[in-house]
Write a protein that holds these residues in place. Structure first.
Motif, PDB file in Angstrom:
ATOM      1  N   SER A 221       0.806  -1.220   0.000  1.00  0.00           N
ATOM      2  CA  SER A 221       0.000   0.000   0.000  1.00  0.00           C
ATOM      3  C   SER A 221       0.838   1.270   0.000  1.00  0.00           C
ATOM      4  N   GLY A 222       2.154   1.142  -0.142  1.00  0.00           N
ATOM      5  CA  GLY A 222       2.995   2.313  -0.308  1.00  0.00           C
ATOM      6  C   GLY A 222       3.359   3.052   0.948  1.00  0.00           C
ATOM      7  N   LYS A 223       3.238   2.412   2.097  1.00  0.00           N
ATOM      8  CA  LYS A 223       3.666   3.059   3.341  1.00  0.00           C
ATOM      9  C   LYS A 223       5.164   2.902   3.563  1.00  0.00           C
ATOM     10  N   VAL A 224       5.706   1.775   3.140  1.00  0.00           N
ATOM     11  CA  VAL A 224       7.152   1.571   3.130  1.00  0.00           C
ATOM     12  C   VAL A 224       7.541   1.075   1.739  1.00  0.00           C
ATOM     13  N   ASP A 225       8.824   1.162   1.436  1.00  0.00           N
ATOM     14  CA  ASP A 225       9.272   0.835   0.089  1.00  0.00           C
ATOM     15  C   ASP A 225       9.726  -0.604  -0.075  1.00  0.00           C
ATOM     16  N   CYS A 226      10.092  -1.250   1.020  1.00  0.00           N
ATOM     17  CA  CYS A 226      10.642  -2.601   0.931  1.00  0.00           C
ATOM     18  C   CYS A 226      10.511  -3.271   2.284  1.00  0.00           C
ATOM     19  N   SER A 227      10.325  -4.576   2.283  1.00  0.00           N
ATOM     20  CA  SER A 227      10.438  -5.366   3.507  1.00  0.00           C
ATOM     21  C   SER A 227      11.372  -6.538   3.230  1.00  0.00           C
ATOM     22  N   ILE A 228      12.227  -6.815   4.204  1.00  0.00           N
ATOM     23  CA  ILE A 228      13.188  -7.907   4.073  1.00  0.00           C
ATOM     24  C   ILE A 228      13.094  -8.778   5.320  1.00  0.00           C
ATOM     25  N   ALA A 229      12.732 -10.029   5.116  1.00  0.00           N
ATOM     26  CA  ALA A 229      12.714 -11.018   6.196  1.00  0.00           C
ATOM     27  C   ALA A 229      13.564 -12.203   5.761  1.00  0.00           C
ATOM     28  N   LEU A 230      14.565 -12.517   6.532  1.00  0.00           N
ATOM     29  CA  LEU A 230      15.426 -13.653   6.206  1.00  0.00           C
ATOM     30  C   LEU A 230      14.816 -14.938   6.765  1.00  0.00           C
ATOM     31  N   SER A 231      13.548 -15.135   6.446  1.00  0.00           N
ATOM     32  CA  SER A 231      12.791 -16.307   6.880  1.00  0.00           C
ATOM     33  C   SER A 231      11.589 -16.447   5.964  1.00  0.00           C
ATOM     34  N   ASN A 232      10.892 -17.587   6.076  1.00  0.00           N
ATOM     35  CA  ASN A 232       9.765 -17.828   5.169  1.00  0.00           C
ATOM     36  C   ASN A 232       8.865 -18.938   5.689  1.00  0.00           C
ATOM     37  N   HIS A 233       8.202 -18.713   6.826  1.00  0.00           N
ATOM     38  CA  HIS A 233       7.198 -19.665   7.286  1.00  0.00           C
ATOM     39  C   HIS A 233       5.891 -19.400   6.546  1.00  0.00           C
ATOM     40  N   PRO A 234       5.244 -20.431   6.005  1.00  0.00           N
ATOM     41  CA  PRO A 234       4.034 -20.199   5.210  1.00  0.00           C
ATOM     42  C   PRO A 234       2.950 -19.427   5.945  1.00  0.00           C
TER      43      PRO A 234
END
Length: 261
Positions: free
Chosen positions: A198-211
């Protein structure tokens, strides 16, 4: 052919019930799940309510919940639920938490609904049908340079091998601190992903991936127009090692930065 529009309605109905529980219930007892990890009575109540509803409405679709595990999960279609994404925030009175329900088809997120009950926001998307917050269509920002970007990062690791796993997270934080406009840690993958969408932040980075953490938010961010990828730049799926969502123009500089870690 899967009728995603119809299933989106089912998911929204499930989250109507879930959101009411989150806002109406007391947090109740909080149990330790391990080193600096916790689960509340609300987590259990929401997961039980949503699982029961979905098994009645869509018995042919598997279910995977963070607290109770899987029932028929791993088939062609699987619901993935985080009953409270951001439990530590919830139990400490921080309103950045939400209920996150995604649909996985053949290892790829195709539908998501995320309710942020204390912010009064409902995000939803289904592949090919657009991404919305309430009635408003959402899209990522058009930021083109890292030094203009606000970047959300996932929580640091706790539990087994936390020190080892955090070495890369700390290196990422240090690299971002030298490169981007601001770094933020909201404590909820659901919040991170829908705020990219929705354009509140430009990027998110999570070094994980639980479904259960990522399925809904990935579907929403991708359908909104964000690029969603693994740490090597390949398209994100449930087997990815990381979950990175960004406005498309930031893909190349992000990949160049991540390659240095």
């Amino acid at each position: 052919m899967t009728d995603l529009r119809s299933l989106l309605g089912v998911a929204c109905a499930a989250l109507d019930q879930a959101s009411a529980l989150v806002t109406d219930m007391a947090v109740g007892a909080v149990q330790a799940k391990g080193d600096r990890d916790m689960v509340s009575e609300i987590d259990f109540a929401v997961e039980d309510r949503v699982r029961t509803f979905l098994q009645k409405e869509t018995p042919e679709i598997g279910f995977l919940g963070e607290e109770s595990g899987g029932v028929g999960a791993g088939g062609a279609l699987t619901w993935a639920l985080d009953p409270v994404d951001g439990t530590a925030n919830l139990v400490n009175g921080i309103p950045l938490c939400g209920v996150s329900l995604g649909l996985i088809a053949d290892n790829r997120s195709v539908l998501g609904v995320i309710d942020l009950p204390f912010l009064g926001q409902r995000y939803r998307a289904a592949e090919g049908h657009g991404a919305y917050c309430g009635d408003d269509r959402i899209r990522p920002r058009v930021t083109t340079a890292l030094n203009e970007a606000i970047v959300a990062i996932g929580d640091y690791a706790v539990g087994e091998r936390a020190q080892e796993r955090n070495a890369r997270r700390l290196a990422l934080t240090a690299c971002l601190a030298e490169s981007v406009l601001r770094v933020r840690m909201f404590g909820s993958a659901a919040v991170d992903l829908v705020w990219v969408a929705s354009g509140k932040v430009d990027c998110s980075i999570a070094l994980s991936n639980h479904p259960w953490d990522m399925a809904a938010g990935v579907a929403i961010a991708r359908e909104a127009g964000a690029v969603v990828m693994d740490v090597d730049g390949s398209p994100h799926d449930v087997m990815s090692a990381a979950t990175i969502a960004a406005t498309p123009a930031l893909r190349r500089p992000l990949m160049e930065m991540l390659a240095t870690l």
